[in-house]
Structure formats: C-alpha cells, structure tokens
Design an enzyme around this catalytic site. Sequence first.
Site, PDB file in Angstrom:
ATOM      1  N   ASP A 152      -6.911  -4.001   0.061  1.00  0.00           N
ATOM      2  CA  ASP A 152      -6.888  -3.563  -1.338  1.00  0.00           C
ATOM      3  C   ASP A 152      -7.697  -4.056  -2.152  1.00  0.00           C
ATOM      4  OD1 ASP A 152      -4.640  -2.770  -3.553  1.00  0.00           O
ATOM      5  OD2 ASP A 152      -5.419  -4.688  -3.965  1.00  0.00           O
ATOM      6  N   SER A 180      -4.410  -0.549  -5.426  1.00  0.00           N
ATOM      7  CA  SER A 180      -4.850   0.193  -4.167  1.00  0.00           C
ATOM      8  C   SER A 180      -3.671   0.670  -3.124  1.00  0.00           C
ATOM      9  CB  SER A 180      -6.200  -0.125  -3.788  1.00  0.00           C
ATOM     10  OG  SER A 180      -7.046  -0.434  -5.080  1.00  0.00           O
ATOM     11  N   ASP A 181      -3.260  -0.324  -2.693  1.00  0.00           N
ATOM     12  CA  ASP A 181      -2.050   0.097  -1.451  1.00  0.00           C
ATOM     13  C   ASP A 181      -1.210   0.782  -1.894  1.00  0.00           C
ATOM     14  OD1 ASP A 181      -3.559  -1.040   0.693  1.00  0.00           O
ATOM     15  OD2 ASP A 181      -2.495  -3.328   0.384  1.00  0.00           O
ATOM     16  N   ILE A 182      -0.587   0.489  -2.972  1.00  0.00           N
ATOM     17  CA  ILE A 182       0.650   1.236  -3.624  1.00  0.00           C
ATOM     18  C   ILE A 182       0.401   2.682  -3.853  1.00  0.00           C
ATOM     19  CG2 ILE A 182       2.255   1.454  -5.507  1.00  0.00           C
ATOM     20  CD1 ILE A 182       2.793  -1.076  -3.785  1.00  0.00           C
ATOM     21  N   GLY A 185      -0.260   4.665  -0.679  1.00  0.00           N
ATOM     22  CA  GLY A 185       1.197   4.839  -0.200  1.00  0.00           C
ATOM     23  C   GLY A 185       1.697   5.996  -0.851  1.00  0.00           C
TER      24      GLY A 185
END
Length: 410
Positions: A152, A180-182, A185
């Site tokens: 991230d 960035s991960d969220i 997802g």
Amino acid sequence: MISQHKKSALKGLRVLDMSRVLAGPFCTQTFGDLGAEILKIEKPGSGDDTRKWGPPFLKDADDNDTTESAYYLSANRNKHSLAIDFSQQEGQQLIKEIAAISDVFIENFQPGKLAKYGLTYEDLRKINPGLVYCSISGFGQTGPEHTEPGYDFMAQAFSGLMSVTGETDGNPMKVGVALSDIITGLYASISILAALRHRDLTGEGQYIDLGLTDCTLASLSNLAQFYLTSGETAPRFGNAHSAIVPYQSFETSDRHIIIAVGNDTQFSRLCEVLGHKEWALDSRFKTNQSRVKHRQEIISLISEILKMHPGTYWLSKFRASDIPSSLVQNIEEAFSSEQIKSRDMKIEMRHPQARKDIKLVGSPIKLSQTPVSYTKSPPICGEDTVRVLQNLLGLSEATIQNYTKKKIIG
C-alpha cells in the site's frame, strides 16, 4: 447487534480466496457479508501475514494475547480458514479440486509466482471454464514495474497520492489508513461482480488484472484530471480544497472544526452566522472563484472569529443555518456518536479464543431485501480445514490423517 438473514444477495456463490493482508481479504469479507461462501487458504502453522501485525491482539479468557491481531480481525469475518501447503504437489491438487467447484478465485501473489504451482488462470480455466479469476498486485501484470512487490505504501507514493496529501509547506504524507489496499479491494469487488454477470449470461469466466497503483491513481479523480486538463500538477492544500473556499479545517477555542461551503448561498449564510454579512457582498469574496483568488484573506478573517468560541458552539450555529460542518472527531468519538450507533457500524460476534463477544466494524452496506449477515467470526488459522475438505471434497478420515502427517494440511 448480530444480523442473520436467510436471504443473502450472494448466497450460493463460492470464493476460493488465496489473498493475504488487506486488499484481497477486504474484498472477500465484503462478499462474505453478502452471503458468499469464502474459503480462505492459509499457510499451515502461520497463516495470513497480518495475524502477527500487532499489537493490539485479541485477548483470551485469561487476558493474554492470542495469535489474532486487530489488523487480521478487521478483514476476515464470514470466512472458512483452510491451512493447505500448496508448495507440495498434493496441496496443489487440493486447491485445483476446490477451484473446479468454485465461482471465484482471488489471489495477490507477485506476478508469475503461481505458475510454478500450476495455479494460474490458464491452468484453472481448463478445469473450470466459468471461473472468474482475480489477480491483485502492486503494479498489475504488465509494464516495466510489474514484478516489483506490491505494498500500500508503495502505491500511495508511486501513484501521486502522497504528493497531494499533507500540509502545504510540509512533507508528502501517506493517508492514515491503507487506502490503496481498501480502494483496490472495492475495485476487485466491482470487477468480480461484473465478470459474474457476464458468466451468468454466457457461461464464460474471465481473468481480472488489478494493480494497487492503477486503482490509487484512478481514485485521484479530479486531481488526476487537473493535471490532464492543465498540464500542471495539482498543488497540495492540506485540509483545504484546491477549488472551493472556505472548505477546510479551522481552530476553535478548544478543538478543530471543518466547514465545507460548497456554493455562494452557503457562504452568504456563513457570513451571517459569523456576524459579517458584508463579506458576502465584497467583490473579493462574493463568488467562489473570487474567494479562491483571495483565499488567504477570507480564511484569516474566518479563523480569527472561530477562535472566540468552542467547537460545539459553532457546530450548533452552523447546523441551525444549514452550513455543512463537523467537529474533527477521533475514532472513539465516532463510534460513540448516536449517528454511528444508529447505523450498526459496531457489531459483536462470538470468538472461540475470547472470553466475551469481540467487537468488529460493521458493514456500511444497507440492502432492503438482502441485508448483510454476520455468521462467522474471523477464523483461527486452519480451523475449518478438515470439515471443509470432508464435506466439500468427500475426503476420508484416513486421507485427512495422511495429509496431516505429511504436513500438507494443518
């Protein structure tokens, strides 16, 4: 409050989840909340990397730390944990057998790594042509950077997000959560649902290629478009807005408050509340365009007045005059608010290692006919291995014991 409903939007959907950390698990937790069956594959003995990302950790009945970190708990409810060593050939075969009867396969390994295990999309589509296969990586499956590891923090830096985050005269900053991960997802969820719609119409599965950097850059939206339109990079404005004034945080006598004036009518009402109707008629401030040009002047005037009273005083005044505003709350204050309580954003679930029900962040998805449900707390590593392999693949007790002895499963 625990929600359990017989009608679930994704009931009957099986997801083989080989993702770890946050982007993939966040996606599959959402699917699990919506009723899908999530089979989370983990490394025997250690499991998802985030299990060790603490403190804090879940406490057991004797108030000792368990192996379950808060980070892991945040993205892994409504899943079944299967500890399978797919570095061994027999473990690979187990994965293939599950993939053959699954709807979705999701992974976030470094591009090309699963090829040596025979678990690429091309490998699995031969045994399941309708499979939707989603790969999440740092930079996607193509391009000169595609073999670099994906984190991230790297995505926030590479995409330009950090360059527009932080105080104007300060250093570039990452966002306080792994955004960035969220975001990736969420894009994964959308992409998978679109691919499933296509499969339902045609019977054809497909491959999904998502990069953290792509998703983060796309999320820059108007700031990215600022550059594409003007040829100049968007400046960093801290808690202010590049194109709207006043739209930022301010100090009151005791805490910070934000004001989000989105049009000239709201600005006129703000001036009235602050006791300066004449500002709304001043040529420097009358329109948003002019306020942007004279940003420092109007912000200085507003700031001086707001420091005269506490935040709750101003909030009540602004709310009464329909001026968008909020106190800057910490997370405890957010969860304690009546608004958040009324939205079921804090839930409780039983966990086998805890003395009492554990608290988790609820889903923000509110569906009228097929609401989300919370049926299984984040699993201990491998807690469902035997049951799922027996029920799903029909493995005998002798076969299970053999796999356990050979450390293929755990």
